[in-house]
Design a protein around this motif. Sequence first.
Motif, PDB file in Angstrom:
ATOM      1  N   PHE A 126     -18.073 -42.922 -15.113  1.00  0.00           N
ATOM      2  CA  PHE A 126     -18.530 -42.933 -13.728  1.00  0.00           C
ATOM      3  C   PHE A 126     -19.930 -43.553 -13.697  1.00  0.00           C
ATOM      4  O   PHE A 126     -20.823 -43.135 -14.416  1.00  0.00           O
ATOM      5  CB  PHE A 126     -18.551 -41.490 -13.201  1.00  0.00           C
ATOM      6  N   SER A 127     -20.114 -44.562 -12.844  1.00  0.00           N
ATOM      7  CA  SER A 127     -21.360 -45.334 -12.849  1.00  0.00           C
ATOM      8  C   SER A 127     -22.160 -45.138 -11.559  1.00  0.00           C
ATOM      9  O   SER A 127     -21.669 -44.567 -10.579  1.00  0.00           O
ATOM     10  CB  SER A 127     -21.027 -46.819 -13.011  1.00  0.00           C
ATOM     11  N   LYS A 128     -23.372 -45.673 -11.575  1.00  0.00           N
ATOM     12  CA  LYS A 128     -24.206 -45.674 -10.362  1.00  0.00           C
ATOM     13  C   LYS A 128     -23.519 -46.468  -9.257  1.00  0.00           C
ATOM     14  O   LYS A 128     -23.591 -46.113  -8.089  1.00  0.00           O
ATOM     15  CB  LYS A 128     -25.584 -46.278 -10.649  1.00  0.00           C
ATOM     16  N   GLN A 129     -22.846 -47.550  -9.640  1.00  0.00           N
ATOM     17  CA  GLN A 129     -22.116 -48.360  -8.656  1.00  0.00           C
ATOM     18  C   GLN A 129     -20.989 -47.553  -8.033  1.00  0.00           C
ATOM     19  O   GLN A 129     -20.733 -47.650  -6.832  1.00  0.00           O
ATOM     20  CB  GLN A 129     -21.564 -49.636  -9.297  1.00  0.00           C
ATOM     21  N   ASP A 130     -20.291 -46.736  -8.835  1.00  0.00           N
ATOM     22  CA  ASP A 130     -19.229 -45.871  -8.312  1.00  0.00           C
ATOM     23  C   ASP A 130     -19.815 -44.891  -7.293  1.00  0.00           C
ATOM     24  O   ASP A 130     -19.239 -44.664  -6.230  1.00  0.00           O
ATOM     25  CB  ASP A 130     -18.550 -45.078  -9.433  1.00  0.00           C
ATOM     26  N   ARG A 131     -20.956 -44.316  -7.614  1.00  0.00           N
ATOM     27  CA  ARG A 131     -21.617 -43.353  -6.715  1.00  0.00           C
ATOM     28  C   ARG A 131     -21.986 -44.031  -5.396  1.00  0.00           C
ATOM     29  O   ARG A 131     -21.778 -43.488  -4.319  1.00  0.00           O
ATOM     30  CB  ARG A 131     -22.857 -42.788  -7.415  1.00  0.00           C
ATOM     31  N   SER A 132     -22.529 -45.233  -5.484  1.00  0.00           N
ATOM     32  CA  SER A 132     -22.911 -45.992  -4.296  1.00  0.00           C
ATOM     33  C   SER A 132     -21.677 -46.367  -3.468  1.00  0.00           C
ATOM     34  O   SER A 132     -21.682 -46.245  -2.235  1.00  0.00           O
ATOM     35  CB  SER A 132     -23.673 -47.250  -4.722  1.00  0.00           C
ATOM     36  N   SER A 133     -20.625 -46.807  -4.151  1.00  0.00           N
ATOM     37  CA  SER A 133     -19.378 -47.153  -3.446  1.00  0.00           C
ATOM     38  C   SER A 133     -18.818 -45.931  -2.734  1.00  0.00           C
ATOM     39  O   SER A 133     -18.336 -46.028  -1.597  1.00  0.00           O
ATOM     40  CB  SER A 133     -18.339 -47.684  -4.433  1.00  0.00           C
ATOM     41  N   PHE A 134     -18.875 -44.769  -3.389  1.00  0.00           N
ATOM     42  CA  PHE A 134     -18.387 -43.547  -2.771  1.00  0.00           C
ATOM     43  C   PHE A 134     -19.183 -43.221  -1.511  1.00  0.00           C
ATOM     44  O   PHE A 134     -18.606 -42.921  -0.462  1.00  0.00           O
ATOM     45  CB  PHE A 134     -18.449 -42.367  -3.743  1.00  0.00           C
ATOM     46  N   LEU A 135     -20.508 -43.250  -1.606  1.00  0.00           N
ATOM     47  CA  LEU A 135     -21.349 -42.937  -0.440  1.00  0.00           C
ATOM     48  C   LEU A 135     -21.014 -43.841   0.741  1.00  0.00           C
ATOM     49  O   LEU A 135     -20.864 -43.366   1.872  1.00  0.00           O
ATOM     50  CB  LEU A 135     -22.828 -43.083  -0.793  1.00  0.00           C
ATOM     51  N   ASN A 136     -20.895 -45.125   0.488  1.00  0.00           N
ATOM     52  CA  ASN A 136     -20.564 -46.071   1.562  1.00  0.00           C
ATOM     53  C   ASN A 136     -19.183 -45.794   2.137  1.00  0.00           C
ATOM     54  O   ASN A 136     -19.001 -45.789   3.357  1.00  0.00           O
ATOM     55  CB  ASN A 136     -20.646 -47.515   1.058  1.00  0.00           C
TER      56      ASN A 136
END
Length: 148
Positions: A126-136
């Motif tokens: 799980f990456s920072k990009q995954d976290r950002s994609s989830f938030l959006n």
Amino acid sequence: MEIYVDGDACPVKQEVIKVAERHKLKVYLVANEWLRLGMHPLAESIVVSEGADAADDWIVDHLQPNDIVITNDIPLADRCLKKGGHVLGAKGKPFDINNIGMAMAMRELKSDLRDMGTIKEGGPAFSKQDRSSFLNALEVMVQTAKRR
């Protein structure tokens, strides 16, 4: 509208609470054990009995049409969609009536391949990009559901 989180292995609990706070939405964090999150007036931790589907069953039993469910559990996603809920995976991938059949089929295929030893468990971390994609994706899902 409320948000239900399949909480046992969910890496985005804090992100869910952040979005829920912005929209003043109640969040239920459902798990087989108590989750340490700190106190938040919009978040309620629900501890269900031990059992493979106890958390899933609780979520489905309480879910109302237009509520949002956060889960990576594809069979749970299918059950929630059939009840009129919106479903989002922890990496920001929404499940809907157009893609749940393929997700169920791929889950079954991967299970068979693991059983045969053809593939090993594990994918990318799980990456920072995954976290950002989830938030959006959660923000978009909430806004869309509010318009319905």
